[in-house]
Every structure is written in structure tokens, then in C-alpha cells.
Design an enzyme around this catalytic site. Structure first.
Site, PDB file in Angstrom:
ATOM      1  N   GLU A 196      -6.149   6.636  -1.880  1.00 37.16           N
ATOM      2  CA  GLU A 196      -6.184   5.579  -0.626  1.00 37.16           C
ATOM      3  C   GLU A 196      -6.667   4.311  -1.424  1.00 37.16           C
ATOM      4  O   GLU A 196      -6.117   3.073  -1.405  1.00 37.16           O
ATOM      5  CB  GLU A 196      -7.051   5.816   0.493  1.00 37.16           C
TER       6      GLU A 196
ATOM      7  N   HIS B 255       1.514   4.332  -3.067  1.00 33.54           N
ATOM      8  CA  HIS B 255       1.613   5.672  -2.962  1.00 33.54           C
ATOM      9  C   HIS B 255       2.591   6.271  -3.739  1.00 33.54           C
ATOM     10  O   HIS B 255       2.510   7.388  -4.451  1.00 33.54           O
ATOM     11  CB  HIS B 255       1.564   6.173  -1.639  1.00 33.54           C
TER      12      HIS B 255
ATOM     13  N   HIS C 230       0.787  -1.324   0.088  1.00 32.45           N
ATOM     14  CA  HIS C 230      -0.113   0.050   0.057  1.00 32.45           C
ATOM     15  C   HIS C 230       0.808   1.307  -0.103  1.00 32.45           C
ATOM     16  O   HIS C 230       0.574   2.386  -0.836  1.00 32.45           O
ATOM     17  CB  HIS C 230      -0.873  -0.156   1.148  1.00 32.45           C
ATOM     18  N   GLU C 231       1.703   1.264   0.859  1.00 34.56           N
ATOM     19  CA  GLU C 231       2.625   2.491   1.086  1.00 34.56           C
ATOM     20  C   GLU C 231       3.505   2.739  -0.280  1.00 34.56           C
ATOM     21  O   GLU C 231       3.898   3.924  -0.863  1.00 34.56           O
ATOM     22  CB  GLU C 231       3.975   2.331   2.188  1.00 34.56           C
TER      23      GLU C 231
HETATM   24 ZN   LIG Z   1      -2.572   5.098   2.263  1.00 28.48          ZN
END
Ligand SMILES: [Zn+2]
Length: 327
Positions: free
Chosen positions: A222, A158, A154-155
Site C-alpha cells: 500500500e 498496484h 494508486h490503483e
Molecule cells: Zn491500495
């Protein structure tokens, strides 16, 4: 060129402020003219970015170094090694994907760093250029390598999707919209030149309190990070199905709005349902790792010994294709 007339440079502080404001607006206008279209890998979403990679990296590296100077690194060597190992495994898989899918030029933007920071907070965040910070408090929730891979995926997402540049561009547009002053802006911009844009950016960051370390992404960002992250974990050989129990464990905590990983998301049920829907796509990228990931329990075991497996390594990465000529 006309000689510079010094008598006209009698400026007051108020005037300087105005010039500065106009300059920032001019920068936004300039950037709007020369911004670039970014296509997010995998989702194919297009965004118009007003800052280039070099500017973003220059600014964020500064803030990253400041953050790291103030942070206390975990003293747990085993867990630190785990975060670095899983992170690097994901980074390698992501880089391979980017290289093979038309994003080879992006690789220069990443110098991966995976840090475990001493804090009970259930959190993790990333900064542009592949600077990832994981808080110790999230490890009891991730429980095993696959859970950690979901967080790191997830990171990393980004960072790969350039969400920081997108948010910064959004702020620049807002500045532009609120401060546009007509044709004078273009004259200011021409006088100062594009080279000064980084200075103006630093100014803007200071004025708006923009910080890469605790940046609030949009809800769409997100959701996109969940999407890409799930696929990145699968690419690295982690079973994407394990994202579901991980997010269920997270939802049992109730969520904290302060935390990046919880921030601006649809409800837990919707988030989990969205991930379920993405499972068939993620599975297309999933090949179980050659060496099965040990079910490491980061916070319960403190063994520092690594047992060397005596089994012979099978090189499954290189697929040998046997050519059979059939008629
Ligand atoms: Zn996030």
C-alpha cells in the site's frame, strides 16, 4: 516407456485428495525453482514471483469478467467519461515511462479498462492487466481531476508493481511450507508436467478463496502504491501537491477497513507525512499539462455539454531544441 499398469490405479477419494494436495505443493515447489525476479519500477524493489504474467492474467481476467457481470455500472455519463479520461491519461503517461525505462516488454500485460460502478462505497480497486474499478461514492471525496488522478494512480500502481502476483506467490509459499512432502513431490511434479500448473493454480485459488477483486495487499504494498501513484499522477500532468488535501479529506471520513484504498495503511498522519516526503521526488516528474485540467466537480454538476475551447493548442509535448553553437 513402461506400459501403464492399470491394476495399480485403484484409488480411493482420500488418496485423490492427497494427490491433489501434493500436486499443489509440487506446483509451488516447481514455481519456486522457475520463478522470476521482478523489479518494481521507480522504487527498484525486487520481488520473487512464482507465477508468470500469462498465468496471472488468465486467472484474473476470469474473475474480472465475473465481477463486471455482477456490478452495476454508473448511469452518470459525465462521471463515467471523467473516470475513463483521467484513467487513460495516467495510463498513457505510465506506458511512456515504462517504454523509455527498460520496461517495454511489460506493455503487453496491460489492456486498460476504467469503470465507474454504481455504489456509495468510498472505494476503488484494480486487478492485474490494468482493470480498474472506481465506486461512485469516492467521487465526492476526490472532488476534481487531480483528486481522482491520485486514486487512479494508486490503483494503477498496484497493477504495475504486480502486487497481486506478489500476494499470490506468498500464498503459494505458505502452501509449500505447510504441505511439503519430500522427494515424492518432485516425482508428482515431473509426472504432471508444468503445463498443468494453471489447473493447479485455479484449484489453489478455489481452496484459499483468493480473489483478485478484493485482494488484501500488504502494508508495504500500500505504501508503495501511494509512492508510485503520486509519481504517476505527476507524470500525467496533475499537481502532486493536491494529493495532500485529498488524503486529508479521506482521513476526515474516518476510514473503512473494508475499502481497498484505506486497507492496511499506517495512520492517516503517517500516510500524509510519507507523501509529503515524496513530494520533491514526484515534482521531478511533474510537468503541468498543456491543457489545464478543468476543475470538474463530478457530483455537483450534471452538464453533459463539452465546451470546445477555441484557443489554439500549443504542442508542448514536442520540445524543439534549438542548436546554438557557442564557443
Ligand atoms: Zn491500495
Amino acid at each position: 516407456m513402461k506400459p501403464y499398469n492399470k491394476t495399480k490405479v485403484l484409488v480411493t477419494t482420500a488418496y485423490m485428495k492427497t494427490v491433489r494436495t501434493l500436486f499443489i505443493a509440487a506446483l509451488a515447489m516447481l514455481a519456486a525453482a522457475c520463478g522470476t525476479t521482478n523489479v518494481v519500477p521507480i522504487t527498484g524493489r525486487k520481488t520473487h514471483l512464482l507465477v508468470d504474467d500469462a498465468q496471472i492474467l488468465g486467472l484474473s481476467t476470469q474473475q474480472y469478467q465475473e465481477y463486471m457481470r455482477s456490478a452495476t455500472l454508473s448511469s452518470n455519463q459525465t462521471n463515467t467519461a471523467l473516470v475513463k479520461r483521467v484513467g487513460q491519461r495516467l495510463a498513457t503517461a505510465v506506458e511512456t515511462y515504462l517504454r523509455n525505462n527498460g520496461y517495454a516488454s511489460e506493455l503487453q500485460n496491460f489492456q486498460w479498462e476504467f469503470n465507474l460502478v454504481s455504489s456509495n462505497e468510498v472505494n476503488a480497486f484494480c486487478m492485474p492487466g490494468g482493470k480498474i474499478v472506481v465506486y461512485e461514492g469516492i467521487l465526492p471525496v476526490t472532488q476534481d481531476e487531480a483528486g481522482l488522478a491520485i486514486v487512479l494512480g494508486h490503483e494503477i500502481a498496484h497493477s504495475v508493481a504486480k502486487h497481486s502476483a506478489e500476494q499470490l506467490s506468498k500464498q503459494m509459499r505458505q502452501q509449500y511450507a505447510s504441505q511439503i512432502g519430500g522427494s515424492i513431490l518432485s516425482r508428482v511434479a515431473q509426472a504432471k508436467g508444468i503445463n498443468s500448473s494453471t489447473i493447479a493454480l485455479v484449484d489453489m485459488l478455489a481452496q484459499t478463496g483468493f480473489n483478485f477483486a478484493n485482494l488484501k495487499y500488504s502494508r508495504d504494498n500500500e505504501t508503495e502504491a501511494d509512492h508510485l501513484g503520486l509519481i504517476f499522477a505527476a507524470m500525467a500532468g496533475y499537481d502532486p501537491h493536491l494529493a495532500i488535501p485529498f488524503w486529508q479529506r479521506m482521513s476526515q471520513l474516518g476510514g473503512s477497513s473494508k475499502s481497498e484504498i484505506f486497507s492496511d495503511h499506517p495512520s492517516d498522519e503517517k500516510r500524509i507525512a510519507a507523501l509529503q516526503n515524496l513530494m520533491p521526488e514526484a515534482l521531478k516528474y511533474y510537468t503541468p499539462a498543456a491543457e489545464p485540467a478543468p476543475a470538474a466537480k463530478p457530483n455537483t454538476t450534471k452538464t453533459t455539454k463539452t465546451t470546445k475551447s477555441t484557443t489554439t493548442k500549443t504542442s508542448t509535448t514536442k520540445k524543439t531544441t534549438t542548436k546554438t553553437t557557442k564557443k
